[in-house]
Design an enzyme around this catalytic site. Structure first.
Site, PDB file in Angstrom:
ATOM      1  N   SER A  60       0.846  -1.198   0.000  1.00  0.00           N
ATOM      2  CA  SER A  60       0.000   0.000   0.000  1.00  0.00           C
ATOM      3  C   SER A  60       0.879   1.245   0.000  1.00  0.00           C
ATOM      4  CB  SER A  60      -0.930   0.023   1.223  1.00  0.00           C
ATOM      5  OG  SER A  60      -0.184   0.186   2.418  1.00  0.00           O
ATOM      6  N   SER A 186      11.715  10.154   6.775  1.00  0.00           N
ATOM      7  CA  SER A 186      10.578  11.030   7.060  1.00  0.00           C
ATOM      8  C   SER A 186      11.065  12.369   7.591  1.00  0.00           C
ATOM      9  CB  SER A 186       9.670  10.376   8.103  1.00  0.00           C
ATOM     10  OG  SER A 186       8.782  11.311   8.680  1.00  0.00           O
ATOM     11  N   TYR A 212       9.031   6.840  16.131  1.00  0.00           N
ATOM     12  CA  TYR A 212       9.125   6.798  14.668  1.00  0.00           C
ATOM     13  C   TYR A 212      10.189   7.788  14.188  1.00  0.00           C
ATOM     14  CZ  TYR A 212       7.486   7.055   9.789  1.00  0.00           C
ATOM     15  OH  TYR A 212       7.396   7.027   8.418  1.00  0.00           O
ATOM     16  N   LYS A 216      13.854   7.165  12.308  1.00  0.00           N
ATOM     17  CA  LYS A 216      14.173   7.787  11.025  1.00  0.00           C
ATOM     18  C   LYS A 216      15.438   8.637  11.128  1.00  0.00           C
ATOM     19  CE  LYS A 216      10.798   6.030   8.664  1.00  0.00           C
ATOM     20  NZ  LYS A 216      11.042   5.153   7.515  1.00  0.00           N
ATOM     21  N   THR A 247      -1.231   8.934   2.425  1.00  0.00           N
ATOM     22  CA  THR A 247      -1.215   7.487   2.288  1.00  0.00           C
ATOM     23  C   THR A 247      -2.140   6.883   3.341  1.00  0.00           C
ATOM     24  OG1 THR A 247       0.601   7.201   3.870  1.00  0.00           O
ATOM     25  CG2 THR A 247       1.205   7.563   1.560  1.00  0.00           C
TER      26      THR A 247
END
Length: 327
Positions: A60, A186, A212, A216, A247
């Site tokens: 995806s 990101s 997160y 990154k 997304t």
């Protein structure tokens, strides 16, 4: 106007978009940059014909779009996924879109599970396929602190440990002097320092978005280490920042952010543009750099997030130990 004035003005506009963050990361940033003098050329038609590229997290979002775009340039794309049913659907989509049976193939792997990575790498090497590129796109933003099967904090396992181990194991398959590795990072990493003293996020109240961003940050700070490590093989390593793209993952993990910026979020194709460009353009873009909208970018903009050499050495030592490598 002097001959170099348009390019100088273009550079100033580009940097202003980048440093002010919001305009540069949105759909506006890419739209403006495409119209500036000096925009790098698109990869030629068929640039990846006969090449093999593996993409993790390809069921995806940006991974799925990356698979489509690479196949459109002629590549055979290997979808490295946890859900093979969804992977087969994407593979069928890709085949139909490019009119080429077998344009996409599906492989099962949980990138956060180091044993799964080892099993996948062994199977792929046994197939004897030469890899032009390896795109580390699989990602997750857990609401609560979660551990991988080996007991590592999930975002570090998925975004750093798994990709490093997978690349190491697949080095024999990556084309000598041509293989390219891309870590899809990101913009959130700009807000966090390298967690050299607490990579497992054992201290303080856990935040999924902070974890997160820390992982990154880890990706981009390992760029010089990994570039040097894989140099003798002729394999280059790059990080790409897609900007703020809409997304399913963004909608699910950061719904308020997604709703607030919906009018200016990038399409998935805009988000994958630089990743595809890095993989398919010639000559190969400069290795060991963070790329956004086809330009190298600084990895830190705040002094508080810029690591010391000691920070990077300690973090790399933790990564190497976790995956069983000699630093």
């Amino acid at each position: 106007m002097s001959p170099g004035a348009p390019e100088a003005l273009s550079h100033l506009v580009d940097v202003a978009l980048d440093r002010t963050v919001a305009p540069g990361f949105t759909s506006l940033g890419l739209a403006v940059r495409r119209r500036l003098p000096g925009w790098p050329a698109d990869p030629r038609v068929g640039a990846l014909a006969g090449r093999h590229v593996a993409v993790t997290g390809a069921t995806s979002g940006l991974g799925r779009r990356t698979a489509h775009d690479l196949a459109a340039l002629g590549a055979t794309v290997h979808l490295v996924v946890r859900d093979t049913t969804r992977g087969e659907r994407v593979a069928a989509e890709v085949d139909a879109a490019v009119g080429r049976e077998g344009a996409a193939r599906v492989w099962w792997c949980d990138v956060a599970d180091l044993e799964s990575v080892r099993t996948f790498a062994g199977r792929f090497l046994a197939a004897g396929l030469p890899l032009r590129g390896l795109v580390h796109n699989a990602g997750a933003l857990p609401a609560e602190r979660t551990e991988s099967p080996q007991g590592h904090e999930l975002t570090q396992a998925l975004h750093v440990l798994g990709p490093v181990l997978m690349t190491e194991l697949l080095l024999p398959a990556l084309e000598p002097d041509a293989g390219r590795v891309v870590l899809v990072t990101s913009g959130g990493m700009y807000t966090q320092a390298l967690p050299a003293d607490d990579p497992e996020y054992l201290e303080g109240a856990y935040s999924g978005s902070v974890a997160y961003a820390r992982s990154k940050r880890g990706q981009v700070e390992l760029l010089p280490v990994l570039t040097e490590r894989w140099r003798d093989r002729g394999v280059t390593v790059h990080a790409t920042h897609p900007g703020w793209a809409r997304t399913p993952g963004l909608d699910a993990s950061l719904p308020a952010f997604s709703r607030a910026l919906r009018p200016v979020l990038r399409t998935d194709a805009a988000g994958t543009d630089t990743t595809v460009w890095v993989l398919a353009s010639e000559p190969v873009p400069e290795p060991g750099r963070l790329w956004h909208d086809r330009r190298p970018r600084p990895t830190s903009v705040l002094p508080t997030t810029r690591p010391t050499l000691s920070d990077r050495v300690r973090y790399w030592a933790w990564v190497a130990r976790a995956v069983g490598l000699t630093p």
